[in-house]
Design a protein around this motif. Structure first.
Motif, PDB file in Angstrom:
ATOM      1  N   ALA A  14      43.555  32.596  49.585  1.00  0.00           N
ATOM      2  CA  ALA A  14      44.731  32.174  48.818  1.00  0.00           C
ATOM      3  C   ALA A  14      44.295  31.894  47.391  1.00  0.00           C
ATOM      4  N   PHE A  15      45.103  32.346  46.413  1.00  0.00           N
ATOM      5  CA  PHE A  15      44.766  32.124  45.013  1.00  0.00           C
ATOM      6  C   PHE A  15      46.029  32.037  44.186  1.00  0.00           C
ATOM      7  N   ASP A  16      45.919  31.417  43.009  1.00  0.00           N
ATOM      8  CA  ASP A  16      47.023  31.272  42.068  1.00  0.00           C
ATOM      9  C   ASP A  16      46.776  32.174  40.871  1.00  0.00           C
ATOM     10  N   ARG A  17      47.872  32.571  40.227  1.00  0.00           N
ATOM     11  CA  ARG A  17      47.744  33.425  39.052  1.00  0.00           C
ATOM     12  C   ARG A  17      48.835  33.079  38.052  1.00  0.00           C
ATOM     13  N   ALA A  24      53.245  42.828  36.848  1.00  0.00           N
ATOM     14  CA  ALA A  24      53.204  43.250  38.253  1.00  0.00           C
ATOM     15  C   ALA A  24      52.308  42.309  39.050  1.00  0.00           C
ATOM     16  N   ASP A  25      52.642  42.119  40.313  1.00  0.00           N
ATOM     17  CA  ASP A  25      51.810  41.304  41.194  1.00  0.00           C
ATOM     18  C   ASP A  25      50.469  41.997  41.415  1.00  0.00           C
ATOM     19  N   PRO A  26      49.401  41.229  41.669  1.00  0.00           N
ATOM     20  CA  PRO A  26      48.093  41.858  41.900  1.00  0.00           C
ATOM     21  C   PRO A  26      48.113  42.714  43.163  1.00  0.00           C
ATOM     22  N   VAL A  27      47.369  43.801  43.129  1.00  0.00           N
ATOM     23  CA  VAL A  27      47.297  44.724  44.259  1.00  0.00           C
ATOM     24  C   VAL A  27      46.026  44.479  45.066  1.00  0.00           C
ATOM     25  N   HIS A  28      44.937  44.093  44.384  1.00  0.00           N
ATOM     26  CA  HIS A  28      43.635  43.903  45.027  1.00  0.00           C
ATOM     27  C   HIS A  28      43.315  42.418  45.177  1.00  0.00           C
ATOM     28  N   CYS A  29      42.758  42.066  46.314  1.00  0.00           N
ATOM     29  CA  CYS A  29      42.320  40.693  46.565  1.00  0.00           C
ATOM     30  C   CYS A  29      41.042  40.435  45.775  1.00  0.00           C
ATOM     31  N   PRO A  30      40.950  39.300  45.039  1.00  0.00           N
ATOM     32  CA  PRO A  30      39.726  39.011  44.291  1.00  0.00           C
ATOM     33  C   PRO A  30      38.539  38.643  45.184  1.00  0.00           C
ATOM     34  N   ALA A  31      38.781  38.257  46.435  1.00  0.00           N
ATOM     35  CA  ALA A  31      37.695  37.855  47.335  1.00  0.00           C
ATOM     36  C   ALA A  31      37.107  39.036  48.103  1.00  0.00           C
ATOM     37  N   CYS A  32      37.976  39.883  48.670  1.00  0.00           N
ATOM     38  CA  CYS A  32      37.477  40.979  49.514  1.00  0.00           C
ATOM     39  C   CYS A  32      37.794  42.364  48.954  1.00  0.00           C
ATOM     40  N   ALA A  33      38.552  42.433  47.869  1.00  0.00           N
ATOM     41  CA  ALA A  33      38.917  43.687  47.193  1.00  0.00           C
ATOM     42  C   ALA A  33      39.785  44.604  48.055  1.00  0.00           C
ATOM     43  N   ALA A  34      40.449  44.050  49.067  1.00  0.00           N
ATOM     44  CA  ALA A  34      41.357  44.853  49.887  1.00  0.00           C
ATOM     45  C   ALA A  34      42.555  45.276  49.043  1.00  0.00           C
ATOM     46  N   SER A  35      42.976  46.494  49.185  1.00  0.00           N
ATOM     47  CA  SER A  35      44.079  47.027  48.393  1.00  0.00           C
ATOM     48  C   SER A  35      45.379  46.981  49.195  1.00  0.00           C
ATOM     49  N   GLY A  36      46.437  46.491  48.567  1.00  0.00           N
ATOM     50  CA  GLY A  36      47.752  46.481  49.209  1.00  0.00           C
ATOM     51  C   GLY A  36      47.958  45.377  50.223  1.00  0.00           C
ATOM     52  N   GLN A  37      47.041  44.425  50.313  1.00  0.00           N
ATOM     53  CA  GLN A  37      47.152  43.354  51.305  1.00  0.00           C
ATOM     54  C   GLN A  37      47.554  42.016  50.695  1.00  0.00           C
TER      55      GLN A  37
END
Length: 64
Positions: A14-17, A24-37
């Protein structure tokens, strides 16, 4: 600019931005770099009206 909360469905991070409404909302997770999740979380607004105290409206109505 508002602060939005996001969470990754893949790893649970979980993260704040801080971003503009038009960004646009982020597409990649900053922790695991999963795309579209990454999904935006529903949060309560964090503001308070200045000069308003709890119970003032209720007290005013009782006196009338």
């Amino acid at each position: 600019m508002p602060i939005y909360a996001f969470a990754c469905d893949a790893c649970g991070h979980a993260f704040d931005r801080l971003q503009k409404l038009s960004d646009a909302d982020p597409v990649h997770c900053p922790a695991c770099a999963a795309s579209g999740q990454v999904r935006r979380q529903l949060t309560a607004p964090q503001f308070r009206l200045a000069g308003v105290r709890d119970g003032i409206i209720g007290q005013d109505r009782q006196e009338r």
